[in-house]
Write an enzyme that holds these catalytic residues in place. Sequence first.
Site, PDB file in Angstrom:
ATOM      1  N   ARG A 170       0.866  -1.177   0.000  1.00 57.80           N
ATOM      2  CA  ARG A 170       0.000   0.000   0.000  1.00 57.80           C
ATOM      3  C   ARG A 170       0.897   1.217   0.000  1.00 57.80           C
ATOM      4  O   ARG A 170       2.008   1.171   0.493  1.00 57.80           O
ATOM      5  CB  ARG A 170      -0.821   0.123   1.291  1.00 57.80           C
ATOM      6  CG  ARG A 170      -1.505  -1.059   1.780  1.00 57.80           C
ATOM      7  CD  ARG A 170      -2.310  -0.803   3.066  1.00 57.80           C
ATOM      8  NE  ARG A 170      -1.564  -0.146   4.139  1.00 57.80           N
ATOM      9  CZ  ARG A 170      -1.852   1.040   4.640  1.00 57.80           C
ATOM     10  NH1 ARG A 170      -2.859   1.748   4.186  1.00 57.80           N
ATOM     11  NH2 ARG A 170      -1.154   1.560   5.618  1.00 57.80           N
ATOM     12  N   ARG A 174      -3.478  10.445   1.248  1.00 58.03           N
ATOM     13  CA  ARG A 174      -4.480  11.183   2.029  1.00 58.03           C
ATOM     14  C   ARG A 174      -5.049  12.305   1.189  1.00 58.03           C
ATOM     15  O   ARG A 174      -4.291  13.101   0.642  1.00 58.03           O
ATOM     16  CB  ARG A 174      -3.825  11.812   3.251  1.00 58.03           C
ATOM     17  CG  ARG A 174      -3.349  10.785   4.216  1.00 58.03           C
ATOM     18  CD  ARG A 174      -2.731  11.487   5.402  1.00 58.03           C
ATOM     19  NE  ARG A 174      -2.151  10.493   6.289  1.00 58.03           N
ATOM     20  CZ  ARG A 174      -1.308  10.777   7.252  1.00 58.03           C
ATOM     21  NH1 ARG A 174      -0.937  12.025   7.454  1.00 58.03           N
ATOM     22  NH2 ARG A 174      -0.838   9.823   8.016  1.00 58.03           N
ATOM     23  N   ARG A 247      19.100  -5.479   7.933  1.00 60.06           N
ATOM     24  CA  ARG A 247      19.335  -4.352   7.019  1.00 60.06           C
ATOM     25  C   ARG A 247      20.114  -3.340   7.828  1.00 60.06           C
ATOM     26  O   ARG A 247      19.872  -3.151   9.012  1.00 60.06           O
ATOM     27  CB  ARG A 247      18.002  -3.744   6.568  1.00 60.06           C
ATOM     28  CG  ARG A 247      17.515  -4.354   5.301  1.00 60.06           C
ATOM     29  CD  ARG A 247      16.599  -3.478   4.479  1.00 60.06           C
ATOM     30  NE  ARG A 247      15.578  -2.774   5.203  1.00 60.06           N
ATOM     31  CZ  ARG A 247      15.540  -1.468   5.324  1.00 60.06           C
ATOM     32  NH1 ARG A 247      16.466  -0.705   4.796  1.00 60.06           N
ATOM     33  NH2 ARG A 247      14.546  -0.888   5.966  1.00 60.06           N
ATOM     34  N   ARG A 278      18.357  10.214   3.624  1.00 54.40           N
ATOM     35  CA  ARG A 278      17.740  11.352   4.287  1.00 54.40           C
ATOM     36  C   ARG A 278      18.742  12.048   5.198  1.00 54.40           C
ATOM     37  O   ARG A 278      19.810  11.510   5.499  1.00 54.40           O
ATOM     38  CB  ARG A 278      16.494  10.942   5.065  1.00 54.40           C
ATOM     39  CG  ARG A 278      16.718   9.903   6.122  1.00 54.40           C
ATOM     40  CD  ARG A 278      15.417   9.629   6.885  1.00 54.40           C
ATOM     41  NE  ARG A 278      15.711   8.830   8.055  1.00 54.40           N
ATOM     42  CZ  ARG A 278      14.864   8.608   9.049  1.00 54.40           C
ATOM     43  NH1 ARG A 278      13.651   9.132   9.017  1.00 54.40           N
ATOM     44  NH2 ARG A 278      15.209   7.873  10.072  1.00 54.40           N
ATOM     45  N   GLU A 304      21.980   9.799   6.358  1.00 56.17           N
ATOM     46  CA  GLU A 304      21.783   8.347   6.459  1.00 56.17           C
ATOM     47  C   GLU A 304      22.003   7.687   5.105  1.00 56.17           C
ATOM     48  O   GLU A 304      21.450   8.130   4.097  1.00 56.17           O
ATOM     49  CB  GLU A 304      20.344   8.037   6.898  1.00 56.17           C
ATOM     50  CG  GLU A 304      20.113   8.337   8.346  1.00 56.17           C
ATOM     51  CD  GLU A 304      18.737   7.856   8.819  1.00 56.17           C
ATOM     52  OE1 GLU A 304      18.274   8.399   9.817  1.00 56.17           O
ATOM     53  OE2 GLU A 304      18.143   6.960   8.165  1.00 56.17           O
ATOM     54  N   TYR A 352      10.940  -6.917  14.292  1.00 59.32           N
ATOM     55  CA  TYR A 352      10.991  -5.472  14.191  1.00 59.32           C
ATOM     56  C   TYR A 352       9.989  -4.845  15.160  1.00 59.32           C
ATOM     57  O   TYR A 352       8.827  -4.652  14.833  1.00 59.32           O
ATOM     58  CB  TYR A 352      10.799  -4.930  12.751  1.00 59.32           C
ATOM     59  CG  TYR A 352      11.128  -3.468  12.854  1.00 59.32           C
ATOM     60  CD1 TYR A 352      12.439  -3.036  12.744  1.00 59.32           C
ATOM     61  CD2 TYR A 352      10.170  -2.558  13.267  1.00 59.32           C
ATOM     62  CE1 TYR A 352      12.776  -1.721  13.015  1.00 59.32           C
ATOM     63  CE2 TYR A 352      10.506  -1.242  13.545  1.00 59.32           C
ATOM     64  CZ  TYR A 352      11.809  -0.842  13.412  1.00 59.32           C
ATOM     65  OH  TYR A 352      12.146   0.449  13.716  1.00 59.32           O
ATOM     66  N   ASP A 354       8.763  -1.655  17.360  1.00 56.54           N
ATOM     67  CA  ASP A 354       8.886  -0.233  17.675  1.00 56.54           C
ATOM     68  C   ASP A 354       9.048  -0.104  19.185  1.00 56.54           C
ATOM     69  O   ASP A 354       8.819  -1.061  19.917  1.00 56.54           O
ATOM     70  CB  ASP A 354       7.633   0.525  17.194  1.00 56.54           C
ATOM     71  CG  ASP A 354       7.781   0.982  15.745  1.00 56.54           C
ATOM     72  OD1 ASP A 354       8.919   1.205  15.301  1.00 56.54           O
ATOM     73  OD2 ASP A 354       6.746   1.121  15.064  1.00 56.54           O
TER      74      ASP A 354
HETATM   75  C1  LIG Z   1      17.529   3.125  12.806  1.00 59.52           C
HETATM   76  C2  LIG Z   1      16.350   2.830  13.718  1.00 59.52           C
HETATM   77  C3  LIG Z   1      15.321   3.743  13.865  1.00 59.52           C
HETATM   78  C4  LIG Z   1      14.241   3.469  14.713  1.00 59.52           C
HETATM   79  N1  LIG Z   1      13.243   4.392  14.845  1.00 59.52           N
HETATM   80  C5  LIG Z   1      12.197   4.141  15.654  1.00 59.52           C
HETATM   81  C6  LIG Z   1      11.150   5.101  15.804  1.00 59.52           C
HETATM   82  O1  LIG Z   1      11.164   6.177  15.222  1.00 59.52           O
HETATM   83  N2  LIG Z   1      10.110   4.790  16.642  1.00 59.52           N
HETATM   84  C7  LIG Z   1      10.052   3.600  17.327  1.00 59.52           C
HETATM   85  O2  LIG Z   1       9.098   3.391  18.090  1.00 59.52           O
HETATM   86  N3  LIG Z   1      11.046   2.684  17.209  1.00 59.52           N
HETATM   87  C8  LIG Z   1      12.119   2.918  16.394  1.00 59.52           C
HETATM   88  N4  LIG Z   1      13.127   1.988  16.283  1.00 59.52           N
HETATM   89  C9  LIG Z   1      13.048   0.733  17.077  1.00 59.52           C
HETATM   90  C10 LIG Z   1      13.686   0.872  18.484  1.00 59.52           C
HETATM   91  O3  LIG Z   1      15.047   1.207  18.345  1.00 59.52           O
HETATM   92  C11 LIG Z   1      13.541  -0.455  19.237  1.00 59.52           C
HETATM   93  O4  LIG Z   1      12.187  -0.783  19.400  1.00 59.52           O
HETATM   94  C12 LIG Z   1      14.171  -0.483  20.642  1.00 59.52           C
HETATM   95  O5  LIG Z   1      15.352   0.245  20.723  1.00 59.52           O
HETATM   96  C13 LIG Z   1      14.449  -1.926  21.002  1.00 59.52           C
HETATM   97  O6  LIG Z   1      14.933  -2.048  22.324  1.00 59.52           O
HETATM   98  P1  LIG Z   1      15.678  -3.377  22.773  1.00 59.52           P
HETATM   99  O7  LIG Z   1      15.951  -3.229  24.231  1.00 59.52           O
HETATM  100  O8  LIG Z   1      14.947  -4.564  22.312  1.00 59.52           O
HETATM  101  O9  LIG Z   1      17.031  -3.421  21.927  1.00 59.52           O
HETATM  102  P2  LIG Z   1      18.414  -2.507  21.921  1.00 59.52           P
HETATM  103  O10 LIG Z   1      18.032  -1.097  22.112  1.00 59.52           O
HETATM  104  O11 LIG Z   1      19.107  -2.941  20.719  1.00 59.52           O
HETATM  105  O12 LIG Z   1      19.122  -3.022  23.255  1.00 59.52           O
HETATM  106  C14 LIG Z   1      19.861  -4.215  23.319  1.00 59.52           C
HETATM  107  C15 LIG Z   1      21.085  -3.945  24.189  1.00 59.52           C
HETATM  108  O13 LIG Z   1      21.752  -5.193  24.437  1.00 59.52           O
HETATM  109  C16 LIG Z   1      23.128  -4.960  24.445  1.00 59.52           C
HETATM  110  N5  LIG Z   1      23.828  -6.234  24.193  1.00 59.52           N
HETATM  111  C17 LIG Z   1      23.727  -6.999  23.078  1.00 59.52           C
HETATM  112  N6  LIG Z   1      24.526  -8.092  23.212  1.00 59.52           N
HETATM  113  C18 LIG Z   1      25.130  -7.997  24.431  1.00 59.52           C
HETATM  114  C19 LIG Z   1      26.080  -8.796  25.127  1.00 59.52           C
HETATM  115  N7  LIG Z   1      26.576  -9.936  24.599  1.00 59.52           N
HETATM  116  N8  LIG Z   1      26.494  -8.400  26.350  1.00 59.52           N
HETATM  117  C20 LIG Z   1      26.020  -7.250  26.901  1.00 59.52           C
HETATM  118  N9  LIG Z   1      25.120  -6.442  26.277  1.00 59.52           N
HETATM  119  C21 LIG Z   1      24.687  -6.816  25.059  1.00 59.52           C
HETATM  120  C22 LIG Z   1      23.329  -3.935  23.339  1.00 59.52           C
HETATM  121  O14 LIG Z   1      24.567  -3.245  23.514  1.00 59.52           O
HETATM  122  C23 LIG Z   1      22.108  -3.040  23.530  1.00 59.52           C
HETATM  123  O15 LIG Z   1      22.393  -1.941  24.367  1.00 59.52           O
HETATM  124  C24 LIG Z   1      14.206   2.231  15.414  1.00 59.52           C
HETATM  125  C25 LIG Z   1      15.237   1.309  15.256  1.00 59.52           C
HETATM  126  C26 LIG Z   1      16.290   1.589  14.413  1.00 59.52           C
HETATM  127  C27 LIG Z   1      17.385   0.564  14.247  1.00 59.52           C
END
Ligand SMILES: Cc1cc2nc3c(=O)[nH]c(=O)nc-3n(C[C@H](O)[C@H](O)[C@H](O)COP(=O)(O)OP(=O)(O)OC[C@H]3O[C@@H](n4cnc5c(N)ncnc54)[C@H](O)[C@@H]3O)c2cc1C
Length: 371
Positions: A170, A174, A247, A278, A304, A352, A354
């Site tokens: 899609r 709007r 990715r 962007r 980026e 994935y 958010d």
């Molecule tokens: C480029 C980008 C843009 C985004 N934009 C948005 C947005 O606009 N809005 C939105 O809602 N969401 C967005 N997201 C999604 C958002 O980033 C995630 O939902 C969120 O950060 C996930 O949290 P998490 O704790 O699962 O993972 P992470 O934030 O990845 O945390 C995992 C942590 O584990 C640690 N770790 C990994 N392996 C080990 C190890 N062996 N030992 C110790 N520590 C370790 C890492 O260092 C990291 O700090 C985006 C994501 C990306 C990549």
Amino acid sequence: MKYDYLIVGAGLYGSVFAREAVDAGKKVLVIDKRNHIAGNVFTEDVEGIHVHKYGAHIFHTNNTKVWNYATRFATFNRFTNSPVANYKGELYSLPFNMYTFNKMWGVVTPEEAEAKIAEQRKEITGEPSNLEEQAISLIGRDVYEKLVKGYTEKQWGRDCKELPAFIIKRLPVRLTFDNNYFNALYQGIPVGGYTKMVEKMLEGIEIKLNVDYMQDQAFWNDQAEKVVYTGPIDAFFDYKLGYLEYRSVRFETELLDKPNFQGNAAVNYTDRETPWTRIIEHKWFEFGKDESGNDLPKTVISREFSSEWKPGDEPYYPVNDAKNASLYAKYKELADKEEKVIFGGRLGEYKYYDMDQVIAAALEKVNEQTL
Ligand SMILES: Cc1cc2nc3c(=O)[nH]c(=O)nc-3n(C[C@H](O)[C@H](O)[C@H](O)COP(=O)(O)OP(=O)(O)OC[C@H]3O[C@@H](n4cnc5c(N)ncnc54)[C@H](O)[C@@H]3O)c2cc1C
């Protein structure tokens, strides 16, 4: 054992889990291999600007429970994501709406816009056989050529004619004057940055940074009754079944000695020739002001670039295809046998998520525990 829970990863998932477990009276240790907390939502202070170090993050949700939870740790401003497209110097509003169509064709009413799109769609007869045909069949050639083609080709590193049609199911159109990208009930940026919000979540909780769990898994497992692992699931098993793919994005960040570079948080470059997809100008997430409401004299921008992911690169977006889904399912089988370990978050579940979804998932998981 010293702790009830060892939490691997101080991102949103780990921090929410830690907060809830500690509030329920559990002993918790959080470790992260990075030198900072907050995972990918980390914001770094540069000249008073909160720079989104791992990519622009805009909080948006329809989940009232999650919104109420997040706002316990931060006040959110009223930032609304309204990206601008720059096609060879012509500026268009995104997502596609009446402002976009007025600029593209000079149309004034929704009926005129609708008629223009309908006329241009006619070019495609029959089932679209590639992404180009699919996009034209949805929004017509002009919008496709100027706002979809180049951007998509840069993202995928391939010609739209060579990409499958299903990638674009899609394209929201709007017929109103509405530049608000997310149709969410709640939206905003935590005042003072995401790091400050996560600091508040982790208040009073023991944290060790610069510690890689995988360097001495046995030692860390001995520290706690249970482990919450939020790193990549394939890394946990030493990639023994192969690498899950991601990715990737590359950022080039610059501090500029001027107050205003592009006048908006996000500008997409939708032509094929400009190498970046962007530019983010971080100060506009907080309206160009510092925490006392003063105008900031400088600005920080991040260009980026889409890049091919290879093992060892920062894992950004999980790839939603059959090959990776089937490899993940095999790792998940192994994970289910690890009784002591809870796999959570974007990397631990290869999903994935958010930010709001990751908070919801952590709350749900921690509530399942007999705390
Ligand atoms: C480029 C980008 C843009 C985004 N934009 C948005 C947005 O606009 N809005 C939105 O809602 N969401 C967005 N997201 C999604 C958002 O980033 C995630 O939902 C969120 O950060 C996930 O949290 P998490 O704790 O699962 O993972 P992470 O934030 O990845 O945390 C995992 C942590 O584990 C640690 N770790 C990994 N392996 C080990 C190890 N062996 N030992 C110790 N520590 C370790 C890492 O260092 C990291 O700090 C985006 C994501 C990306 C990549």
